[in-house]
Design a protein around this motif. Structure first.
Motif, short mmCIF file in Angstrom:
data_model
loop_
_atom_site.label_atom_id
_atom_site.label_comp_id
_atom_site.label_asym_id
_atom_site.label_seq_id
_atom_site.Cartn_x
_atom_site.Cartn_y
_atom_site.Cartn_z
N CYS A 188 -15.92 -38.38 17.61
CA CYS A 188 -14.48 -36.81 17.03
C CYS A 188 -14.14 -37.72 15.73
CB CYS A 188 -13.68 -36.66 17.79
SG CYS A 188 -13.33 -36.37 19.51
N VAL A 189 -14.27 -39.58 15.44
CA VAL A 189 -14.09 -39.93 14.35
C VAL A 189 -14.88 -39.07 12.95
CG1 VAL A 189 -13.29 -42.19 15.85
CG2 VAL A 189 -16.43 -41.73 14.78
N GLN A 190 -15.71 -38.85 13.59
CA GLN A 190 -17.14 -38.05 12.11
C GLN A 190 -16.08 -37.43 10.91
OE1 GLN A 190 -17.62 -38.64 14.77
NE2 GLN A 190 -19.83 -39.48 15.00
N CYS A 191 -15.65 -36.80 11.97
CA CYS A 191 -14.35 -35.72 11.08
C CYS A 191 -13.29 -36.00 11.28
CB CYS A 191 -14.60 -33.71 12.32
SG CYS A 191 -16.37 -33.36 11.97
N HIS A 192 -12.30 -36.40 12.55
CA HIS A 192 -11.21 -36.93 11.96
C HIS A 192 -11.40 -38.07 11.98
CE1 HIS A 192 -10.60 -32.79 14.40
NE2 HIS A 192 -10.98 -32.96 15.36
N GLY A 193 -11.58 -38.91 10.84
CA GLY A 193 -11.39 -40.14 11.20
C GLY A 193 -10.84 -41.38 12.28
N GLY A 213 -9.08 -43.41 12.36
CA GLY A 213 -6.92 -43.19 13.11
C GLY A 213 -6.58 -41.35 13.41
N ALA A 214 -7.89 -41.07 13.12
CA ALA A 214 -7.59 -39.38 13.75
C ALA A 214 -6.31 -38.83 12.70
CB ALA A 214 -7.09 -39.48 15.76
N ALA A 215 -6.56 -39.22 11.39
CA ALA A 215 -5.84 -39.03 10.18
C ALA A 215 -6.04 -37.89 9.80
CB ALA A 215 -5.15 -39.78 9.45
N GLY A 216 -7.46 -37.13 10.21
CA GLY A 216 -8.17 -36.38 9.18
C GLY A 216 -8.29 -36.38 8.23
N SER A 217 -8.17 -35.62 7.00
CA SER A 217 -9.07 -35.42 5.66
C SER A 217 -8.92 -33.54 5.20
CB SER A 217 -9.94 -35.75 5.26
OG SER A 217 -10.87 -34.88 5.48
N VAL A 218 -8.86 -33.78 4.29
CA VAL A 218 -8.87 -32.72 3.66
C VAL A 218 -10.08 -31.25 4.70
CG1 VAL A 218 -8.88 -30.68 1.54
CG2 VAL A 218 -8.29 -32.52 1.17
N GLY A 219 -9.59 -29.48 4.42
CA GLY A 219 -10.21 -29.69 6.08
C GLY A 219 -10.10 -29.74 7.37
N TYR A 220 -9.51 -31.19 7.82
CA TYR A 220 -10.31 -31.64 9.00
C TYR A 220 -8.43 -32.14 9.39
CZ TYR A 220 -14.40 -31.97 7.25
OH TYR A 220 -15.79 -31.32 7.14
N PRO A 221 -8.47 -30.98 10.59
CA PRO A 221 -6.65 -31.89 11.00
C PRO A 221 -6.61 -32.91 11.20
CG PRO A 221 -8.23 -29.90 11.96
CD PRO A 221 -8.93 -29.88 11.30
N ASN A 222 -4.97 -33.38 10.99
CA ASN A 222 -3.79 -34.67 11.20
C ASN A 222 -4.18 -34.26 12.53
OD1 ASN A 222 -3.24 -36.90 11.65
ND2 ASN A 222 -1.76 -36.87 9.75
N LEU A 223 -4.09 -35.17 13.94
CA LEU A 223 -4.43 -35.35 14.99
C LEU A 223 -2.73 -35.92 15.15
CD1 LEU A 223 -7.72 -35.20 16.46
CD2 LEU A 223 -6.44 -33.13 15.74
N LEU A 279 -10.15 -36.86 26.75
CA LEU A 279 -10.16 -36.93 25.15
C LEU A 279 -8.46 -35.72 24.67
CD1 LEU A 279 -13.69 -35.38 23.60
CD2 LEU A 279 -12.30 -37.85 22.91
N ALA A 280 -8.82 -34.83 25.77
CA ALA A 280 -7.06 -34.27 25.49
C ALA A 280 -5.81 -35.53 25.83
CB ALA A 280 -6.70 -33.62 26.88
N ALA A 281 -6.19 -36.08 27.08
CA ALA A 281 -4.68 -36.92 26.99
C ALA A 281 -4.83 -38.13 26.04
CB ALA A 281 -5.20 -37.85 28.54
N TYR A 282 -6.40 -38.29 25.00
CA TYR A 282 -5.96 -39.53 23.91
C TYR A 282 -5.53 -38.98 22.85
CZ TYR A 282 -7.82 -42.04 20.52
OH TYR A 282 -7.06 -43.00 19.06
N VAL A 283 -5.93 -37.43 22.03
CA VAL A 283 -5.43 -36.88 21.19
C VAL A 283 -3.97 -36.35 21.28
CG1 VAL A 283 -5.32 -34.99 19.67
CG2 VAL A 283 -7.57 -35.90 21.20
N HIS A 284 -3.21 -35.83 23.06
CA HIS A 284 -2.15 -35.99 23.14
C HIS A 284 -0.84 -37.47 22.91
CE1 HIS A 284 1.34 -35.44 25.69
NE2 HIS A 284 1.51 -33.71 25.18
#
Length: 314
Positions: A120-125, A127-137, A272-277
């Motif tokens: 998932c880091v390839q798109c969301h980064g 730290g899961a902060a995302g970027s323009v076009g990729y959601p911040n989780l 993955l769902a538990a981690y994102v949550h």
């Protein structure tokens, strides 16, 4: 080439001379020759016993039958067997019940953390902060819901996957083909106003009511039935500047998240769902009657795959 015996050392020269300097033909030390011979014998034995000689099909197997890949496979099988009980527990429990079992939840979060770093880091980064076009989780803005069951569904079925009927699906029209440039400017002004960034625009409000309110709501609060974002919270997937909002209205960019049910097993998706949550923006679980059913029971193959994908200490 004239050779002679060097008088001071008693060693024969090799016959080379340059500017009065001659090279002695000094024999190699016996200890060095013995070590060299031992190395040759060891190398021959190694090539026979271990896979060391390349062939057209890969490499010679060696009479011992050992390989580093075989060692790795054995370690994976052993670790999978060690983790299998807790993976079965994660699979068997309804995902909404995970918070009631702190140990199970902790293992699920750590497994999801490891899987996130791989997939998932390839798109969301990282730290899961995302970027323009990729959601911040990390925030609390969720188009499709931020409770555990909703996150699991989104991960399982993806977003805008044309080959999958159960995928999350939403599409905003490209208003560059519908509205005139002046009308788009008015809509941009209205969207910025309801987001707390500008003054009211009557023309924009009327255009918004006629073209946008069906999905975003009259007040621009959005709606999860359509995957329509809230335009009033100051959170922008594609940017909140006038130019970025205009670009979104004109071209309606729509991202795609892969569905992971054809790449990962159900246990890894659940982790993955538990981690994102757990990242900080997760929402509370809905009432019991609205919760999703538990994931399919983990199979041996799924447990092995989960063991390979998630580095979890039980």
């Amino acid at each position: 080439m004239k050779k002679r015996i060097d008088e001071p050392t008693g060693t024969q020269t090799v016959g080379h001379e340059w500017d009065g300097i001659e090279e002695l033909d000094t024999p190699l030390p016996r200890w060095w020759l013995m070590i060299f011979g031992a190395c040759v014998v060891f190398a021959i034995g190694y090539v026979v016993v271990y896979p060391a000689w390349p062939t057209a099909a890969g490499a010679k197997q060696g009479v011992a039958g050992w390989s580093s890949r075989g060692d790795y496979d054995n370690e994976v099988l052993a670790e999978t067997a060690r983790r299998a009980p807790i993976y079965r527990a994660i699979s068997a429990a309804p995902i909404a019940d995970l918070p009631a079992n702190p140990k199970l939840l902790r293992v699920a979060i750590e497994g999801g953390r490891a899987a996130f770093k791989v997939h998932c880091v390839q798109c969301h980064g990282s730290g899961a902060a995302g970027s323009v076009g990729y959601p911040n989780l990390n925030d609390d803005d969720w188009l499709w819901g931020g409770d555990l069951a909703s996150l699991e569904y989104t991960l399982t079925h993806g977003i805008r996957n044309p080959d999958h009927d159960e995928t999350r699906q939403s599409q905003m029209p490209a208003f560059g083909e519908i509205l005139q440039p002046a009308e788009i400017r008015s809509v941009v002004a209205h969207v910025r106003h309801i987001g707390g960034q500008g003054r009211a625009n009557a023309a924009g409000a009327a255009l918004f009511a006629a073209n946008c309110a069906a999905c975003h709501g009259e007040g621009g609060k959005g709606g999860r039935d359509f995957g329509a974002p809230n335009l009033t919270d100051g959170i922008w997937l594609h940017g909140g500047s006038p130019a970025q909002i205009r670009h979104t209205i004109v071209y309606a960019p729509a991202g795609v998240m892969p569905r992971w049910n054809n790449r990962l097993d159900a246990v890894t998706i659940r982790m993955l769902a538990a981690y994102v949550h757990s990242l900080g923006g997760g929402e509370a679980n809905p009432a019991p009657e609205a919760q999703a059913s538990p994931a399919p029971a983990v199979t041996a193959a799924a447990a092995q795959k989960a063991g390979e994908k998630a580095d979890v200490g039980a």
